[in-house]
Design a protein around this motif. Structure first.
Motif, PDB file in Angstrom:
ATOM      1  N   GLU A   1      43.110  -7.680  12.831  1.00  0.00           N
ATOM      2  CA  GLU A   1      42.434  -6.475  12.710  1.00  0.00           C
ATOM      3  C   GLU A   1      41.451  -6.121  13.868  1.00  0.00           C
ATOM      4  O   GLU A   1      41.709  -5.077  14.540  1.00  0.00           O
ATOM      5  CB  GLU A   1      41.865  -6.023  11.540  1.00  0.00           C
ATOM      6  N   VAL A   2      40.817  -6.889  14.162  1.00  0.00           N
ATOM      7  CA  VAL A   2      39.790  -6.646  15.233  1.00  0.00           C
ATOM      8  C   VAL A   2      40.597  -6.521  16.774  1.00  0.00           C
ATOM      9  O   VAL A   2      40.268  -5.518  17.452  1.00  0.00           O
ATOM     10  CB  VAL A   2      38.943  -8.040  15.576  1.00  0.00           C
TER      11      VAL A   2
ATOM     12  N   LEU B   1      32.687  -3.712  12.530  1.00  0.00           N
ATOM     13  CA  LEU B   1      33.807  -3.530  11.674  1.00  0.00           C
ATOM     14  C   LEU B   1      33.323  -4.237  10.371  1.00  0.00           C
ATOM     15  O   LEU B   1      33.661  -3.688   9.157  1.00  0.00           O
ATOM     16  CB  LEU B   1      35.012  -4.159  12.142  1.00  0.00           C
TER      17      LEU B   1
ATOM     18  N   GLU C   1      42.134   1.119   7.066  1.00  0.00           N
ATOM     19  CA  GLU C   1      41.596   1.033   5.642  1.00  0.00           C
ATOM     20  C   GLU C   1      42.337   1.975   4.677  1.00  0.00           C
ATOM     21  O   GLU C   1      42.536   1.476   3.697  1.00  0.00           O
ATOM     22  CB  GLU C   1      40.095   1.265   5.470  1.00  0.00           C
TER      23      GLU C   1
ATOM     24  N   VAL D   1      42.422  -3.157  16.578  1.00  0.00           N
ATOM     25  CA  VAL D   1      41.498  -1.815  16.881  1.00  0.00           C
ATOM     26  C   VAL D   1      40.905  -1.943  18.361  1.00  0.00           C
ATOM     27  O   VAL D   1      40.956  -0.816  19.302  1.00  0.00           O
ATOM     28  CB  VAL D   1      40.250  -1.846  16.033  1.00  0.00           C
TER      29      VAL D   1
ATOM     30  N   ASN E   1      33.112  -2.589   6.756  1.00  0.00           N
ATOM     31  CA  ASN E   1      33.511  -3.027   5.772  1.00  0.00           C
ATOM     32  C   ASN E   1      32.697  -3.398   4.673  1.00  0.00           C
ATOM     33  O   ASN E   1      33.277  -4.239   3.893  1.00  0.00           O
ATOM     34  CB  ASN E   1      34.625  -4.021   6.334  1.00  0.00           C
TER      35      ASN E   1
ATOM     36  N   TRP F   1      40.039   2.180  12.659  1.00  0.00           N
ATOM     37  CA  TRP F   1      39.559   1.284  11.495  1.00  0.00           C
ATOM     38  C   TRP F   1      39.719   2.164  10.257  1.00  0.00           C
ATOM     39  O   TRP F   1      40.206   1.518   9.164  1.00  0.00           O
ATOM     40  CB  TRP F   1      38.130   0.758  11.725  1.00  0.00           C
ATOM     41  N   TYR F   2      39.206   3.181  10.183  1.00  0.00           N
ATOM     42  CA  TYR F   2      39.268   4.020   8.858  1.00  0.00           C
ATOM     43  C   TYR F   2      40.639   4.188   8.541  1.00  0.00           C
ATOM     44  O   TYR F   2      41.018   4.343   7.332  1.00  0.00           O
ATOM     45  CB  TYR F   2      38.623   5.186   8.926  1.00  0.00           C
TER      46      TYR F   2
ATOM     47  N   PRO G   1      36.203  -8.649   8.939  1.00  0.00           N
ATOM     48  CA  PRO G   1      37.655  -8.162   9.034  1.00  0.00           C
ATOM     49  C   PRO G   1      38.643  -9.485   9.745  1.00  0.00           C
ATOM     50  O   PRO G   1      38.075 -10.324  10.534  1.00  0.00           O
ATOM     51  CB  PRO G   1      37.562  -7.050  10.643  1.00  0.00           C
TER      52      PRO G   1
END
Length: 209
Positions: free
Chosen positions: A164-165, A151, A196, A168, A155, A192-193, A160
């Motif tokens: 967030e980790v 990530l 974002e 995901v 990114n 992840w995308y 991240p």
């Protein structure tokens, strides 16, 4: 020959607004896709519903995935991942192998399973390159720490957030073993995308306000 008065009336009717025309076009395309999907489902059930139960079992799904892969056999992990992604109502993490093999997919789910599998196959080479780069201990899995590094690269060098980790990893780990196989890894990148895109959308809304 059409009456001239009728022609004049017809020519006097203004065309539909562009937005309405676009909505109609989208609706028509949606209907076409829906009918095509129904046809596909009927054909799949006719071919793979061997016992004519109206649903697709483990072995029948496996054969479908083999045919889609032109003979390449998916692993047990692959099949479990595909099934979990199209069966949100079932927590495959809690099922042992025997119970898992009794799962039955509904007609629409078999079509979704095929789409999921082909999306993976079409991006497999690219996914494998990223996967191999970050699978530093070469165990064939991506751990949470390795995912963090993935990530970070996606990114553009910005680390991240831990939350967030965690999100995901927990969302993509459909097998529940605390790590990601290649199919799950593809799913993790997609998640992840999506995150974002949501952040960008929220930022744009705040800017407008």
């Amino acid at each position: 020959m059409m009456d001239s008065s009728v022609v004049q009336v017809w020519e006097g009717i203004p065309p539909p607004p562009p937005t309405l025309a676009k909505r109609c076009a989208r609706r028509l395309e949606h209907c076409r896709q829906k009918e095509a999907n129904k046809k596909l489902i009927r054909e799949l059930m006719l071919k793979y519903d061997v016992d004519k139960s109206g649903e697709i079992g483990y072995d029948e799904l496996k054969q479908y995935l083999i045919d889609l892969s032109l003979g390449a056999e998916p692993t047990k992990s692959d099949i479990r991942w595909v099934i979990q992604t199209v069966m949100n109502e079932v927590d495959c993490k809690k099922l042992d192998e025997e119970a898992f093999r009794t799962i039955q997919l509904k007609p629409a789910q078999i079509a979704a399973a095929g789409q999921t599998w082909m999306a993976f196959r079409e991006t497999e080479q690219e996914i494998s390159e990223v996967f191999t780069k970050h699978d530093t201990n070469r165990d064939g899995k991506i751990s949470k720490e390795e995912l963090k590094n993935v990530l970070h690269d996606l990114n553009e060098g910005i680390s991240p957030l831990p939350a967030e980790v965690d999100f995901v990893m927990e969302s993509a780990d459909v097998l529940g073993d605390g790590s990601l196989g290649k199919g799950e890894f593809m799913y993790a990148i997609s998640i992840w995308y999506t995150l974002e895109e949501q952040k960008v959308s929220q930022s744009e809304c705040c800017t407008i306000l």
